[in-house]
Enzyme design. Structure first.
Site, mmCIF file in Angstrom:
data_model
loop_
_atom_site.group_PDB
_atom_site.id
_atom_site.type_symbol
_atom_site.label_atom_id
_atom_site.label_comp_id
_atom_site.label_asym_id
_atom_site.label_seq_id
_atom_site.Cartn_x
_atom_site.Cartn_y
_atom_site.Cartn_z
ATOM 1 N N GLU A 1 2.382 -9.029 7.280
ATOM 2 C CA GLU A 1 3.393 -8.914 7.934
ATOM 3 C C GLU A 1 3.512 -10.214 9.119
ATOM 4 O O GLU A 1 4.642 -10.498 9.624
ATOM 5 C CB GLU A 1 3.338 -7.632 8.872
ATOM 6 C CG GLU A 1 4.695 -7.175 9.203
ATOM 7 C CD GLU A 1 4.695 -5.470 9.112
ATOM 8 O OE1 GLU A 1 4.691 -4.909 8.141
ATOM 9 O OE2 GLU A 1 4.597 -4.929 10.176
ATOM 10 N N GLU B 1 4.994 -12.944 7.446
ATOM 11 C CA GLU B 1 6.551 -12.900 7.301
ATOM 12 C C GLU B 1 7.094 -13.098 8.663
ATOM 13 O O GLU B 1 8.134 -13.917 8.672
ATOM 14 C CB GLU B 1 6.709 -11.548 6.796
ATOM 15 C CG GLU B 1 7.893 -11.312 6.361
ATOM 16 C CD GLU B 1 8.255 -10.058 5.950
ATOM 17 O OE1 GLU B 1 7.290 -9.123 5.960
ATOM 18 O OE2 GLU B 1 9.501 -9.611 5.389
ATOM 19 N N CYS C 1 5.642 0.039 7.290
ATOM 20 C CA CYS C 1 4.250 1.004 6.802
ATOM 21 C C CYS C 1 4.335 2.398 6.724
ATOM 22 O O CYS C 1 3.829 3.052 5.845
ATOM 23 C CB CYS C 1 2.970 0.792 7.870
ATOM 24 S SG CYS C 1 2.836 -0.813 8.701
ATOM 25 N N SER D 1 10.430 -5.408 6.583
ATOM 26 C CA SER D 1 9.440 -6.177 6.295
ATOM 27 C C SER D 1 9.270 -5.983 4.748
ATOM 28 O O SER D 1 9.491 -4.628 4.210
ATOM 29 C CB SER D 1 8.242 -5.905 6.888
ATOM 30 O OG SER D 1 7.085 -6.360 6.064
ATOM 31 N N LYS E 1 3.856 10.086 2.409
ATOM 32 C CA LYS E 1 3.124 9.173 1.524
ATOM 33 C C LYS E 1 3.258 9.950 0.120
ATOM 34 O O LYS E 1 3.113 9.027 -1.021
ATOM 35 C CB LYS E 1 1.589 8.993 1.896
ATOM 36 C CG LYS E 1 1.617 8.271 3.282
ATOM 37 C CD LYS E 1 1.439 6.729 2.871
ATOM 38 C CE LYS E 1 1.460 5.915 4.254
ATOM 39 N NZ LYS E 1 1.844 4.648 4.334
ATOM 40 N N GLU F 1 5.837 8.248 -1.246
ATOM 41 C CA GLU F 1 5.704 6.704 -1.483
ATOM 42 C C GLU F 1 4.776 6.400 -2.830
ATOM 43 O O GLU F 1 5.220 5.440 -3.542
ATOM 44 C CB GLU F 1 4.993 6.145 -0.122
ATOM 45 C CG GLU F 1 4.849 4.736 -0.405
ATOM 46 C CD GLU F 1 4.050 4.274 0.891
ATOM 47 O OE1 GLU F 1 4.709 3.685 1.748
ATOM 48 O OE2 GLU F 1 2.573 4.305 1.104
ATOM 49 N N GLU G 1 8.669 1.502 -7.523
ATOM 50 C CA GLU G 1 8.948 -0.012 -6.912
ATOM 51 C C GLU G 1 7.363 -0.304 -7.024
ATOM 52 O O GLU G 1 7.200 -1.627 -6.989
ATOM 53 C CB GLU G 1 9.305 -0.157 -5.516
ATOM 54 C CG GLU G 1 10.680 -0.318 -5.243
ATOM 55 C CD GLU G 1 11.176 1.271 -4.923
ATOM 56 O OE1 GLU G 1 10.602 2.201 -5.293
ATOM 57 O OE2 GLU G 1 12.349 1.508 -4.259
ATOM 58 N N CYS H 1 0.970 8.196 13.249
ATOM 59 C CA CYS H 1 0.100 8.957 12.277
ATOM 60 C C CYS H 1 -0.559 9.999 12.541
ATOM 61 O O CYS H 1 -0.878 10.940 11.967
ATOM 62 C CB CYS H 1 -0.415 7.927 11.065
ATOM 63 S SG CYS H 1 0.450 6.537 10.722
#
Lengths: 161, 565
Positions: free
Chosen positions: B281, B284, B302, B322, B357, B360, B365, B501
């Protein structure tokens, strides 16, 4: 029946009342006036412009008895079943109309979308009981026979409503 | 007591009013455990459950949550009449509620059960009219059972006010009222982002986090399967009182040990993945700045609930997000690469504070070799459940270290679990001053603390970088509005759950103080690390010449696409 999304009309209605959350009811009424029900295709656009969620529009639309998410007939017949109309025998009128239109408590609109039959708690015209309305026109002192006759005239296009 | 102008009487005791917004806050301050269903200090006042009723000096009954304290006011909180009313409310709720407590997932954590017990409801005078279970199982993150709903509206206000997601609301009226998505659509087809905060505030078992741990037992029992795990930073500080751990205490060593005892072959720390994320990150970010600042601000990626929120609500911002995979996915990709040629089946478990999550993990992807690199995501709650089921006495277990070959993480990776942590870790990386003083200085730049929106202005070369850190999606929306009005930021860190989190919906329930201690626990863990900058993680740096060689793009990055509303 699905409605083609017509953002021009819907924006006109929204602009008339203002694109803010407090205008929700007025805007939904405007849409219903135009289409006789609330086509769900409009919800995402209204939600976006008003900055509210679709779920909260749905909440308002299902809270008020007056809003309908189902398409309604060309003629909406509302038989008043408020206390005054009820004691002056509104139920036999309702029963007669239901049997002639082949409708029931669950099925309120004819398949050809020409008639919707509902009850309403009070129209505030107790002195004229029993009352029914066709769209916005009031028919006072009804009887089952008078209701049948009215239905016949509506079908033949002899009266405007 | 000097100033008589701010004294009121609660149950005969004089009490000082000190800016409390409502009677309920004041009553609780004087150690009276006032029952409520619909009151949460972070949500607006709803006043629906009527459990917090009090009697005033004129024998009138008022709801404490929606009454402002006045000097000279005199109230009683515990009278015969109030007890009768509260019992009545409970009986009426129970009359329409599923009462199969033993098979309910919220057994032991349910407010209705708890209050029924407190008020000694041993008989409900009304016939039970509870309907059959009406379950919405469509989401991979949460499950909703309308039959267990008491219509307190906590979930609705959380989803709308705090998260600005607006997936659910009340629908219909009177006895037909329910909590529903628009047009009764399944949750999976709604704007829901899977943050699970609705489940976190639900007082009953009406909205619960979906549990996936049963399939892990199966994998552990299979001799031909190698089971590996990664543990997210926020999990180690949140086990809490159910396992006899103090709030915020870092139990990482014990969790590793208990997983080994259960039969996990290798256990890793997601902070290692976070170190990879920091490096990628930062690269980037610097690259975008260097290329004339295209698609700046850069938004962090994230948090999976934030990603879904962005895809559904702000698709135009996706180029700003990102391309980095989350720490969980980066690490899982690396672990997958390590195992893909092995003859034994490999099963990878991620232990997360997070319900999103779960979604996710099944996103196409991230698939590698036609397989999801994470086979199962379980929440901290599920880990606690597994430990309980296993019978292992947690307090007696000796801590163990994480395994090799990926057993090294820096403090920078650990603080990912708290709002501002990602930013702090990235700043440590991009700062040219690598001294210890510089590390300490960063902490004073406004990156720490649990406020919903934080800002930092950091000198970078001849320029300054403006950074925003937001937690709670409602705060994210507020910041995005400001950016759209022209306010400039270079980097924006977004975490969907208020505080980050550590307060994920997969964590066990905790008081506000205990939640703050979780953050402190992570910062303490960071301080104890011998390496506190991600680039000092030699193991991760070695990956770039090993498993990641020519694969950085395939394994660590991705791209997201708009998901229409």
């Amino acid at each position: 029946m699905s409605h083609k999304f017509d953002s021009y009309t819907i924006d006109e209605i929204i602009d008339e009342f203002g694109a803010q959350p407090s205008s929700v009811i007025a805007i939904l009424q405007g849409v219903q006036e135009k289409h006789r029900y609330l086509p769900k295709e409009y919800f995402p656009h209204i939600a976006k412009r008003l900055g509210v969620s679709e779920a909260s529009l749905y909440s308002v639309a299902t809270f008020y008895e007056n809003f309908s998410l189902e398409p309604k007939g060309k003629y909406v017949l509302k038989v008043c079943d408020g206390t005054a109309c009820h004691v002056r025998k509104s139920i036999p009128i309702l029963d007669r109309l239901r049997s002639e239109l082949n409708l029931s408590e669950e099925k309120c609109t004819t398949d050809d979308l020409s008639f919707t039959l509902e009850t309403v708690s009070c129209l505030g015209a107790c002195g004229l009981a029993p009352v029914l309305t066709v769209n916005d026109k009031v028919y006072p002192a009804m009887t089952p026979d008078k209701a049948s006759e009215l239905l016949k005239q509506l079908k033949e296009g002899l009266v405007d409503a | 007591m000097e100033n008589r102008n701010n004294i009121m009487i609660i149950d005969g005791m004089p009490v000082e009013i000190n800016g409390e917004k409502n009677l309920l806050e004041l009553i609780r301050k004087v150690n009276i455990k006032m029952p409520t269903f619909c009151y949460h200090s972070e949500l607006s006042i709803y006043g629906a459950c009527r459990m917090c009723v009090v009697e005033n000096e004129w024998d009138e009954i008022e709801a404490a949550c929606s009454t402002v304290p006045r000097a000279g006011m005199e109230i009683r909180t515990n009278t015969e009449r109030l007890r009768k009313y509260r019992k009545n409310i409970l009986e009426l709720l129970l009359a329409h509620h599923c009462r199969d407590c033993t098979t309910c997932r919220n057994n032991g954590k349910c407010k209705l059960q708890d209050l029924a017990m407190r008020f000694g409801i041993d008989d409900v005078r009304f016939p039970n009219t509870a309907a059959e279970p009406d379950i919405d199982d469509s989401s991979v993150c949460i499950t909703k059972d309308a039959n267990k709903c008491i219509l307190c509206g906590d979930c609705v206000r959380m989803c709308n006010e705090v998260q600005n997601v607006g997936a659910i609301d009340f629908a219909h009226r009177g006895s037909k009222m329910t909590i529903s998505c628009a047009f009764e659509r399944p949750i999976a087809e709604s704007p829901c982002v899977g943050c699970g905060q609705c489940a976190a505030v639900c007082p009953t078992g009406a909205i619960i986090v979906k549990y996936d741990f049963h399939k892990i037992w199966e994998a552990l029992d299979d001799k031909n399967t190698k089971v590996t795990a990664q543990i997210a930073p926020a999990v180690r500080v949140a086990l809490g009182k159910e396992l006899g751990v103090a709030p915020g205490e870092n139990a990482m060593g014990k969790i590793v040990a208990v997983l080994h005892r259960m039969g996990f072959d290798e256990v890793y720390d997601t902070s290692t993945g976070a170190d990879l994320t920091v490096l990628e990150e930062s690269n980037e970010f610097l690259k975008r700045l260097g290329e004339g600042g295209h698609d700046i601000p850069l938004f962090s990626s994230c948090c999976p609930a934030w990603i879904q929120f962005c895809e559904k609500k702000y698709p135009e911002l996706l180029p700003h997000v990102s391309t980095c995979r989350s720490p969980m996915q980066m690490f899982a990709s690396v672990i997958h690469e390590q195992h893909k040629t092995s003859s034994r089946r490999h099963y990878h478990v991620a232990i997360m504070p997070c319900t999103a999550k779960k979604f996710e993990a099944v996103r196409p992807e991230f698939a590698l070799d036609d397989k999801d690199p994470v086979d199962a995501v379980i929440t901290t709650q599920e880990l606690i459940q597994m430990i309980k089921e296993s019978g292992i006495i947690f307090s007696e277990i000796e801590p163990e270290a994480v395994d090799m070959p990926f057993g090294s993480a820096t403090g920078a990776g650990m603080i990912f679990g708290v709002t501002g942590g990602v930013t702090e870790a990235v700043l440590r990386r991009v700062s040219s001053d690598k001294s210890k003083t510089a590390l300490a200085a960063i902490t004073y730049q406004g990156v720490r603390g649990l406020e919903g929106i934080k800002e930092a202005v950091i000198p970078y070369g001849d320029e300054t970088l403006r950074i925003a850190m937001v937690s709670g999606l409602g705060n994210a929306s507020a910041l995005i509005d400001r950016i759209k009005e022209g306010e400039h930021y270079d980097f924006v860190e977004v975490m969907a759950c208020p505080g980050g989190c550590i307060n994920g919906a997969g964590q066990p329930f905790a008081s506000a103080d205990a939640k703050e201690q979780r953050g402190d626990g992570l910062y303490a863990a960071d301080k104890m690390c011998s390496t506190r900058r991600s680039e000092e993680n030699m193991l991760v740096m070695d990956m770039y010449s090993g498993v990641l060689k020519n694969r950085v793009h395939d394994l660590l990055h991705t791209h997201y696409t708009a998901r229409g509303e």
